[in-house]
Design a protein around this motif. Structure first.
Motif, short mmCIF file in Angstrom:
data_model
loop_
_atom_site.label_atom_id
_atom_site.label_comp_id
_atom_site.label_asym_id
_atom_site.label_seq_id
_atom_site.Cartn_x
_atom_site.Cartn_y
_atom_site.Cartn_z
N GLU A 1 0.83 -1.21 0.00
CA GLU A 1 0.00 0.00 0.00
C GLU A 1 0.87 1.26 0.00
O GLU A 1 0.59 2.22 -0.74
N THR A 2 1.90 1.26 0.84
CA THR A 2 2.77 2.43 0.93
C THR A 2 3.53 2.67 -0.37
O THR A 2 3.60 3.78 -0.88
N LEU A 3 4.09 1.60 -0.94
CA LEU A 3 4.86 1.75 -2.18
C LEU A 3 3.95 2.12 -3.35
O LEU A 3 4.33 2.93 -4.21
N LEU B 1 4.29 5.34 -5.83
CA LEU B 1 4.55 5.07 -7.26
C LEU B 1 3.34 5.31 -8.14
O LEU B 1 3.41 5.11 -9.35
N ALA B 2 2.24 5.77 -7.54
CA ALA B 2 1.01 5.95 -8.32
C ALA B 2 1.21 6.92 -9.48
O ALA B 2 0.58 6.80 -10.53
N GLY B 3 2.10 7.88 -9.30
CA GLY B 3 2.35 8.86 -10.35
C GLY B 3 3.01 8.28 -11.58
O GLY B 3 3.10 8.94 -12.62
N LYS C 1 -1.51 -1.67 -7.78
CA LYS C 1 -1.08 -2.48 -6.64
C LYS C 1 -0.58 -3.85 -7.09
O LYS C 1 0.34 -4.41 -6.50
N ASP C 2 -1.20 -4.38 -8.14
CA ASP C 2 -0.79 -5.69 -8.65
C ASP C 2 0.66 -5.69 -9.09
O ASP C 2 1.41 -6.65 -8.84
N ILE C 3 1.08 -4.61 -9.77
CA ILE C 3 2.47 -4.51 -10.24
C ILE C 3 3.42 -4.44 -9.06
O ILE C 3 4.46 -5.10 -9.04
N VAL C 4 3.07 -3.67 -8.05
CA VAL C 4 3.91 -3.56 -6.85
C VAL C 4 3.98 -4.91 -6.15
O VAL C 4 5.06 -5.35 -5.73
N GLN C 5 2.83 -5.59 -6.04
CA GLN C 5 2.81 -6.89 -5.37
C GLN C 5 3.66 -7.91 -6.12
O GLN C 5 4.41 -8.68 -5.51
N ARG C 6 3.54 -7.92 -7.47
CA ARG C 6 4.34 -8.86 -8.25
C ARG C 6 5.83 -8.61 -8.07
O ARG C 6 6.64 -9.53 -8.00
N THR C 7 6.18 -7.32 -8.01
CA THR C 7 7.59 -6.97 -7.80
C THR C 7 8.09 -7.51 -6.47
O THR C 7 9.17 -8.13 -6.40
N MET C 8 7.32 -7.30 -5.42
CA MET C 8 7.71 -7.78 -4.09
C MET C 8 7.82 -9.31 -4.07
O MET C 8 8.76 -9.87 -3.51
N ASP C 9 6.86 -9.97 -4.73
CA ASP C 9 6.85 -11.43 -4.74
C ASP C 9 8.06 -11.98 -5.50
O ASP C 9 8.72 -12.93 -5.04
N GLY D 1 13.46 -4.17 -9.98
CA GLY D 1 12.39 -5.15 -10.15
C GLY D 1 11.09 -4.50 -10.60
O GLY D 1 10.36 -5.06 -11.43
N PHE D 2 10.81 -3.33 -10.06
CA PHE D 2 9.61 -2.59 -10.44
C PHE D 2 9.64 -2.23 -11.92
O PHE D 2 8.63 -2.36 -12.63
N LEU D 3 10.79 -1.79 -12.41
CA LEU D 3 10.91 -1.43 -13.83
C LEU D 3 10.65 -2.63 -14.73
O LEU D 3 10.03 -2.49 -15.80
N ASP D 4 11.13 -3.81 -14.33
CA ASP D 4 10.88 -5.02 -15.12
C ASP D 4 9.39 -5.27 -15.27
O ASP D 4 8.92 -5.72 -16.33
N GLU D 5 8.64 -5.03 -14.20
CA GLU D 5 7.20 -5.27 -14.22
C GLU D 5 6.43 -4.13 -14.88
O GLU D 5 5.49 -4.36 -15.65
#
Length: 432
Positions: free
Chosen positions: A172-174, A178-180, A185-193, A215-219
């Motif tokens: 939620e925080t990330l 990164l919303a801008g 949230k799915d992209i952030v969650q996939r990155t974390m996973d 990792g976020f950029l990859d997603e």
């Protein structure tokens, strides 16, 4: 009715980005209307080919798309293409058109990075000789990484304090931070996973934040490399150099390098494609984008295509393209780039109809068949797609069927070739 996806075309000045855009967006007289209400000056329309069910169900003579076109069972679906301002090293620090370039990326779902394989332009796009383009992919990635990392880093302490105070989850925080960048949230969650991050945000150091951004950029920004100018002298050196570094990246057991998988590098000749299209439009040759050859008047003794005679200069140029591009690589590559850019997102084409007997857009099946094709993200359910088509479909939703009058569950995931021809049953909506 349209897809909502945006492909961003990026690259340093003089890499051939303008030629590439001309090659993939020039649909000339084939289509006159687009499904997008507004096309900005730096936007265009590219066309993604999919298998149209009209051929399978013997409806080719009645297949009349509202947008794009269909030929011999191949459907060309329009999709937005964004021309991003030229990038140079240091853009994240404001050099060149820096911020304009990076802000444009917010709207993109996938990137096409046009790279000059010929070695005739340096990192700033200035004319040169013998330049090795091996680092061009890396520094573009580095600029986008710095842009996001620096923005997160300068307010990280405050972000962590608020995160702990409100007891929000890390995702939620990330996502809020990164919303801008047009993320979910799915992209952030996939990155974390995928990174298998277990530590709370309060324990992150700069290295952990850098790894997360990578990792976020990859997603968030999957990237296709259009290795361009393959028919230029010395292009072989640049191609070999880049393939040595990236050719196996992303293969089984191999890490992705700089956000690029080896199978997402496509060899292209944008100028060659532009010339082939021009000659085809002027009736000097018979050619379709993606073909491995063309037909001239000399190749058409029965005058089937009513082609015009070529002068010697045009003949020589066409023969060069034939030898150095089409025969060598199988095509100009530009259509393959668009295909890879859409497919890397796992996109599913969906055909909504109001009649499963004739596949028409009206309930009586009297109208043209398969008029609409909508590209959707993987994992979309039958009911979610109804909402994408029209909010009244959700309000009046009774159920859905596919070919063979098979009932679909509202939570069924739409899969190409299985249930992507859909008829909705509604209450309170008049039949057309």
């Amino acid at each position: 009715m349209s897809s909502s996806f945006v492909i961003a075309c990026v690259g340093k000045p003089s890499a051939g980005k303008s030629s590439f855009l001309n090659a993939v967006t020039d649909a000339t007289a084939k289509v006159g209307n687009f499904p997008f209400t507004t096309i900005e000056p730096n936007q265009g329309i590219a066309y993604y080919p999919v298998d149209c069910p009209c051929k399978k169900y013997n409806k080719s003579d009645r297949c009349k798309p509202r947008h794009g076109w269909c030929k011999d069972g191949k459907r060309f679906v329009p999709i937005k293409l964004l021309d991003v301002a030229g990038l140079v090293p240091g853009a994240s620090e404001g050099k060149g058109l820096g911020n304009q370039f990076l802000d444009d990326l917010r709207h993109a779902d996938v990137l096409i990075h046009v790279v000059d394989a010929s070695g005739t332009t340096d990192s700033n796009g200035k004319e040169t000789k013998g330049y090795d383009p091996i680092d061009d992919i890396q520094w573009l990635r580095s600029e986008v990484h710095s842009w996001i990392f620096n923005n997160l880093h300068k307010k990280w302490a405050g972000t962590v304090r608020r995160h702990l105070a409100v007891k929000a989850t890390a995702v939620e925080t990330l996502h809020a931070q990164l919303a801008g960048y047009g993320t979910s949230k799915d992209i952030v969650q996939r990155t974390m996973d995928k990174l298998k991050i277990k530590e709370g945000l309060g324990q992150w150091d700069d290295k952990q934040l850098e790894n997360f951004v990578s990792g976020f950029l990859d997603e968030r920004f999957p990237t296709i490399v259009a290795l361009n100018k393959i028919d230029m002298p010395d292009a072989d050196k640049g191609i070999a150099s880049i393939l040595r570094r990236y050719g196996n990246s992303g293969a089984r057991g191999q890490p992705i390098k700089d956000g690029v998988r080896g199978d997402n590098i496509v060899l292209t000749s944008a100028l060659g494609e532009c010339f082939l299209r021009k000659m085809g439009q002027q009736k000097y040759i018979k050619y379709e984008t993606g073909d491995d050859d063309f037909i001239t008047k000399e190749d058409d003794p029965e005058d089937e295509y009513k082609l015009k005679s070529l002068d010697e200069k045009a003949k020589r140029r066409l023969e060069n393209i034939r030898d150095l591009v089409l025969f060598r690589y199988g095509s100009s590559g530009v259509q393959d780039v668009i295909i890879r850019a859409v497919e890397v997102l796992g996109i599913v084409p969906v055909f909504p109809v109001k009649n499963l007997s004739n596949f028409g857009a009206s309930a009586d099946g009297a109208s043209a068949a398969f008029q609409d094709c909508v590209l959707v993200r993987p994992g979309m359910t039958v009911r979610e797609f109804a909402g994408k088509l029209h909010n009244q479909l959700i309000q009046n939703y009774l159920g859905a069927e596919t070919v063979g009058n098979i009932q679909l569950g509202e939570d069924d995931v739409i899969v190409a070739g299985k249930n992507n021809i859909i008829k909705y049953d509604t209450s309170g909506l008049p039949a057309e």
